[in-house]
Write an enzyme that holds these catalytic residues in place. Structure first.
Site, PDB file in Angstrom:
ATOM      1  N   ARG A 191     -11.110 -33.253 115.306  1.00  0.00           N
ATOM      2  CA  ARG A 191     -11.028 -31.996 116.028  1.00  0.00           C
ATOM      3  C   ARG A 191     -12.334 -31.165 115.914  1.00  0.00           C
ATOM      4  NH1 ARG A 191      -5.792 -30.448 112.767  1.00  0.00           N
ATOM      5  NH2 ARG A 191      -4.178 -31.810 113.919  1.00  0.00           N
ATOM      6  N   CYS A 213      -0.989 -27.463 114.948  1.00  0.00           N
ATOM      7  CA  CYS A 213       0.083 -26.991 115.759  1.00  0.00           C
ATOM      8  C   CYS A 213       0.151 -25.528 116.122  1.00  0.00           C
ATOM      9  CB  CYS A 213       1.316 -27.463 115.063  1.00  0.00           C
ATOM     10  SG  CYS A 213       1.330 -27.567 113.219  1.00  0.00           S
ATOM     11  N   GLN A 224       5.080 -21.159 109.245  1.00  0.00           N
ATOM     12  CA  GLN A 224       5.103 -22.742 109.831  1.00  0.00           C
ATOM     13  C   GLN A 224       6.029 -23.736 108.989  1.00  0.00           C
ATOM     14  OE1 GLN A 224       0.165 -22.676 109.723  1.00  0.00           O
ATOM     15  NE2 GLN A 224       1.190 -24.640 109.500  1.00  0.00           N
ATOM     16  N   ARG A 245       3.938 -21.382 104.485  1.00  0.00           N
ATOM     17  CA  ARG A 245       5.292 -22.489 104.782  1.00  0.00           C
ATOM     18  C   ARG A 245       6.435 -21.626 104.742  1.00  0.00           C
ATOM     19  NH1 ARG A 245       4.249 -26.880 107.679  1.00  0.00           N
ATOM     20  NH2 ARG A 245       2.651 -27.686 106.155  1.00  0.00           N
ATOM     21  N   HIS A 286       7.208 -23.359 114.470  1.00  0.00           N
ATOM     22  CA  HIS A 286       6.192 -22.544 113.907  1.00  0.00           C
ATOM     23  C   HIS A 286       6.173 -21.258 114.641  1.00  0.00           C
ATOM     24  CE1 HIS A 286       5.074 -25.660 111.772  1.00  0.00           C
ATOM     25  NE2 HIS A 286       3.701 -25.976 111.781  1.00  0.00           N
ATOM     26  N   ASN A 310       6.913 -26.854 116.806  1.00  0.00           N
ATOM     27  CA  ASN A 310       5.682 -27.827 116.636  1.00  0.00           C
ATOM     28  C   ASN A 310       5.456 -29.040 116.771  1.00  0.00           C
ATOM     29  OD1 ASN A 310       7.707 -27.083 114.419  1.00  0.00           O
ATOM     30  ND2 ASN A 310       6.582 -28.665 113.237  1.00  0.00           N
TER      31      ASN A 310
END
Length: 353
Positions: free
Chosen positions: A109, A139, A166, A244, A251, A324
């Protein structure tokens, strides 16, 4: 580009040969489901895994085999639903024989030679790419930039602050299993083998990935860097807190931003209503606010709760949510392939849900 071009003659489509590595994982399964929805014939699909077996595809199943040079040589595109280490091995090995690889892991990435693409935000990054790899973003980053890109284009961006909420499926099968095991228990213990930094059922965990010495987690650093790269704003003031939450899929992001140029609330709303990939919901309570239940199995990023921030010049806040596993993973990867070569891969994008 190898292989036959896409041709539509009397309603007949000539399909590319499509590979999915990690086909039996959570994201791999979504790739297969979406390709089946697009109508890709099973004989044009190649499913790969670390062990041979089968995977569900449409109304039937397809064989899962190991990816080697011979198998890679017949592919037109390869989607990687694998972890970073496996992705690196594939790209440096049999993947060298594949014309286009879209990698869902974090491996490439931030490589300056590899485009990191969300088509609604930076499809132009695909032009003149040097290699055969395109990276799919985190995501949370993928969903956020679908909202941020049209605002950038219309008014510029001075700063972005966000908190992400998430879902457990972002941690793969292990995350889903831990959540379901804990939800079904009466104690307050963490499930054995849980990938989370604390019990997730009936709670939230304000740490995703490893915690650095500076107090920022790996997930938060990914979000910072990826948003800057996708939006082509390397000096953007951005800060994220990644959390989380006990949600299976979807998400969500609470987003606070400042524009560079003056903009009214109605102007920002109009920009978001027109933007591709977005479903806008009014903030006045006349429509249901964006919630993860509304996006599971669907394609758009839903954005709402748009409002100005009191006392902050050019400041706006909103709330967004997306699936997501789809826009945050498989759907975006398929859209990337379609943007890279619309004639050959455009038919892989399934009907909008």
């Amino acid at each position: 580009m190898t292989g036959p071009r896409l041709e539509r003659l009397e309603g007949v489509v000539r399909w590319p040969i499509v590979g999915v590595a990690g086909a039996r994982g959570v994201v791999g399964g979504v790739f297969l489901s979406m390709l089946a929805d697009a109508g890709l014939p099973a004989e044009r699909l190649r499913a790969f895994g670390t062990e041979v077996g089968t995977a569900a595809y449409g109304e039937g199943s397809v064989p899962v085999r190991l990816l080697d040079d011979e198998a890679a040589g017949e592919l037109d595109v390869l989607f990687l639903a694998t972890d970073a280490a496996i992705s690196r091995d594939i790209v440096g090995g049999p993947g060298r024989r594949v014309p286009l690889i879209v990698d869902n892991s974090s491996a490439f990435r931030l490589d300056p030679q590899v485009p990191l693409v969300v088509p609604e935000a930076n499809a132009r990054a695909l032009r003149g790419r040097a290699g055969n790899v395109v990276a799919n973003p985190n995501c949370t980053s993928a969903a956020a930039v679908v909202v941020l890109a049209p605002i950038r284009d219309a008014f510029g961006l001075a700063s972005v602050d966000l908190a992400s909420y998430q879902a457990v499926s972002g941690a793969g099968r292990a995350g889903l299993d831990a959540f379901l095991a804990e939800r079904g228990s009466d104690d307050r213990e963490q499930a054995p083998g849980s990938p989370f930094h604390g019990r997730i059922a009936d709670s939230v965990v304000p740490q995703i990935d490893l915690l650095g010495e500076d107090g920022w987690t790996g997930e938060e650093r990914k979000i910072h860097a990826e948003i800057r790269k996708i939006l082509e704003l390397p000096d953007l003031d951005v800060a994220a807190t990644a959390v989380r939450v006990p949600v299976k899929t979807g998400h969500s992001v609470a987003l606070h931003l400042r524009t560079q140029r003056n903009a009214g609330l109605s102007q920002v709303e109009e920009v978001l209503r027109r933007a591709p990939g977005l479903e806008f919901r009014a903030a006045d309570g006349s429509e249901r606010h964006p919630m993860p239940l509304d996006v599971e199995g669907r394609d758009p990023v839903i954005v709402g709760r748009l409002r100005t921030i009191p006392g902050r010049d050019r400041g706006f806040a909103c709330f967004l949510t997306s699936d997501n596993l789809r826009k945050g993973a498989a759907l975006n990867a398929i859209q990337v392939a379609a943007a890279a070569d619309p004639d050959w891969f455009g038919a892989l994008v399934p009907p909008r849900r």
